[in-house]
Design a protein around this motif. Structure first.
Motif, PDB file in Angstrom:
ATOM      1  N   SER A  17      -4.416   1.170  11.626  1.00 23.03           N
ATOM      2  CA  SER A  17      -3.816   1.533  10.341  1.00 23.03           C
ATOM      3  C   SER A  17      -4.573   0.903   9.181  1.00 23.03           C
ATOM      4  O   SER A  17      -4.765   1.536   8.134  1.00 23.03           O
ATOM      5  CB  SER A  17      -2.345   1.110  10.303  1.00 23.03           C
ATOM      6  OG  SER A  17      -2.217  -0.297  10.427  1.00 23.03           O
ATOM      7  N   GLY A 144       2.775  -6.137   5.011  1.00 28.09           N
ATOM      8  CA  GLY A 144       2.208  -4.941   4.399  1.00 28.09           C
ATOM      9  C   GLY A 144       1.242  -5.265   3.275  1.00 28.09           C
ATOM     10  O   GLY A 144       0.187  -4.629   3.144  1.00 28.09           O
ATOM     11  N   LYS A 147      -1.967  -6.399   4.763  1.00 18.56           N
ATOM     12  CA  LYS A 147      -2.704  -5.244   5.272  1.00 18.56           C
ATOM     13  C   LYS A 147      -3.398  -4.497   4.139  1.00 18.56           C
ATOM     14  O   LYS A 147      -4.537  -4.041   4.288  1.00 18.56           O
ATOM     15  CB  LYS A 147      -1.754  -4.315   6.022  1.00 18.56           C
ATOM     16  CG  LYS A 147      -1.291  -4.835   7.376  1.00 18.56           C
ATOM     17  CD  LYS A 147      -0.416  -3.810   8.082  1.00 18.56           C
ATOM     18  CE  LYS A 147      -0.010  -4.283   9.467  1.00 18.56           C
ATOM     19  NZ  LYS A 147       0.850  -3.291  10.157  1.00 18.56           N
ATOM     20  N   GLY A 304       5.471   0.825   8.817  1.00 14.14           N
ATOM     21  CA  GLY A 304       6.006  -0.026   7.764  1.00 14.14           C
ATOM     22  C   GLY A 304       5.652   0.510   6.393  1.00 14.14           C
ATOM     23  O   GLY A 304       5.384   1.699   6.212  1.00 14.14           O
ATOM     24  N   ILE A 305       5.626  -0.391   5.394  1.00 18.28           N
ATOM     25  CA  ILE A 305       5.415   0.024   4.010  1.00 18.28           C
ATOM     26  C   ILE A 305       4.068   0.720   3.831  1.00 18.28           C
ATOM     27  O   ILE A 305       3.951   1.709   3.107  1.00 18.28           O
ATOM     28  CB  ILE A 305       5.519  -1.190   3.070  1.00 18.28           C
ATOM     29  CG1 ILE A 305       6.964  -1.685   3.039  1.00 18.28           C
ATOM     30  CG2 ILE A 305       5.067  -0.837   1.669  1.00 18.28           C
ATOM     31  CD1 ILE A 305       7.186  -2.882   2.158  1.00 18.28           C
ATOM     32  N   ILE A 306       3.040   0.227   4.523  1.00 16.73           N
ATOM     33  CA  ILE A 306       1.726   0.851   4.382  1.00 16.73           C
ATOM     34  C   ILE A 306       1.752   2.299   4.853  1.00 16.73           C
ATOM     35  O   ILE A 306       0.989   3.146   4.398  1.00 16.73           O
ATOM     36  CB  ILE A 306       0.665   0.040   5.160  1.00 16.73           C
ATOM     37  CG1 ILE A 306      -0.745   0.468   4.754  1.00 16.73           C
ATOM     38  CG2 ILE A 306       0.859   0.169   6.655  1.00 16.73           C
ATOM     39  CD1 ILE A 306      -1.821  -0.412   5.340  1.00 16.73           C
TER      40      ILE A 306
END
Length: 347
Positions: A17, A144, A147, A304-306
């Motif tokens: 990701s 996030g 990341k 998740g948020i990403i």
């Protein structure tokens, strides 16, 4: 070979990701980077460093403001609870008549208005569960953010190697899709850039304008509400779900002038996407809103948020390539039918 492929994938799976988002960022900012590099006399390394620092600045500053807003809000609420300064008005008589929950809610509300400490003690287990959930959400948001930072750095590393990366991607697409691979590769690149501008770009613009308005009128938790606006705009629900209730809340206060000004300011913030999206999204990449919504929500659940950002772009790219593949098949079928009947082949 299959075992080796699966083994390699299991090793790089935690980074998929991040690398994917880094590639998306690099593709999205490549035109601006190339322009900056040309203005700097072809110093591609320095231009990439400058672009990376700017992206990190744009990412870290709002995150720091959000963290400060949440911490300050929690501190103020804690101080009020400790000092007993919070006063809750008694419930309206109509609350008791609500179906299913009316009587229980009215009794608890009445208790909170007369003895807040005892009311808090009664719901202490639920408060602990909510606190654990909030801590988990905060930890997920922090991961996030890390990341995002890693993805921006990866994008900065990829930008100076743009021509080499383009050749490698062209080889991959040709290997997968045959002679039409180069065409699909260009279509993927243009779709990523159009979606990044038309969806993410417009969402960031709307969230920034909404945040300015929320901060200007002193709404509590303005940073958190701004992040909520950003997420709503990405999934195409718009900022109205936050801005309109905020305007109603302001009208219930003492300053009607502030409420009126905020309501007037809210209107262009809500409708500005109708002007920007046709300009920034570009032609040839229009997709159903359901695809964008599913991509954002599915990406959020998976990553998740990403995933809010990655999911919408990946699903839109997949949808665009799928429709292009179907259209290519239909064109080939039309050509074969034309040759059998002696009619001119489809252009």
């Amino acid at each position: 070979v299959l075992v080796l492929v699966l083994w390699c994938f299991s090793i790089v799976k935690p980074f998929v990701s991040i690398i994917l988002w880094g590639v998306i960022i690099a593709i999205a900012v490549a035109p601006s980077y190339e322009s900056l590099s040309a203005k700097m006399g072809g110093r591609r390394g320095r231009a990439a460093l400058l672009v990376t620092l700017l992206m990190l600045l744009v990412l870290i500053v709002p995150a720091s403001m959000l963290t400060g807003t949440v911490i300050d809000g929690a501190r103020v609420a804690s101080d009020h609870l400790k000092g007993g300064d919070i006063s809750i008005p008694p419930p309206p008589d109509s609350v008791a008549g609500w179906p299913l929950i009316g009587e229980k809610l009215s009794r608890f509300w009445e208790l909170a208005s007369t003895n807040l400490a005892e009311a808090v003690d009664r719901v202490e287990p639920q408060i602990k569960d909510a606190s654990r959930w909030l801590l988990g959400a905060a930890a997920g948001a922090s991961v996030g953010l890390l990341k995002f930072i890693a993805a921006v750095i990866i994008a900065g590393v990829l930008l100076p190697r743009g021509p080499e990366s383009e050749k490698s991607a062209d080889k991959v697409f040709r290997r997968i899709a045959g002679p039409r691979g180069a065409e699909y590769g260009k279509l993927t690149t243009s779709t990523i850039r159009s979606v990044a501008r038309g969806i993410l770009g417009v969402a960031i613009i709307q969230a920034t304008l909404a945040g300015i308005g929320l901060l200007a009128v002193g709404v509590p938790g303005a940073g958190l509400l701004t992040v909520l606006v950003l997420m709503l705009c990405i999934v195409q629900l718009g900022p109205g779900l936050v801005m309109i209730p905020t305007a109603i809340w302001l009208f219930s206060g003492d300053s009607n002038l502030v409420a009126v000004l905020f309501a007037i300011y809210t209107i262009p913030v809500i409708v500005i996407d109708n002007v920007l999206k046709p300009i920034l999204l570009g032609r040839g990449v229009a997709v159903p809103m359901l695809v964008i919504f599913m991509g954002a929500i599915g990406g959020f659940i998976a990553m998740g948020i990403i995933g809010l950002f990655v999911g919408s772009i990946v699903l839109v790219v997949g949808y665009t390539l799928w429709t292009a593949w179907l259209d290519a098949g239909q064109t080939s079928a039309d050509d074969e039918a034309g040759q059998e009947t002696g009619a001119p082949a489809a252009s």
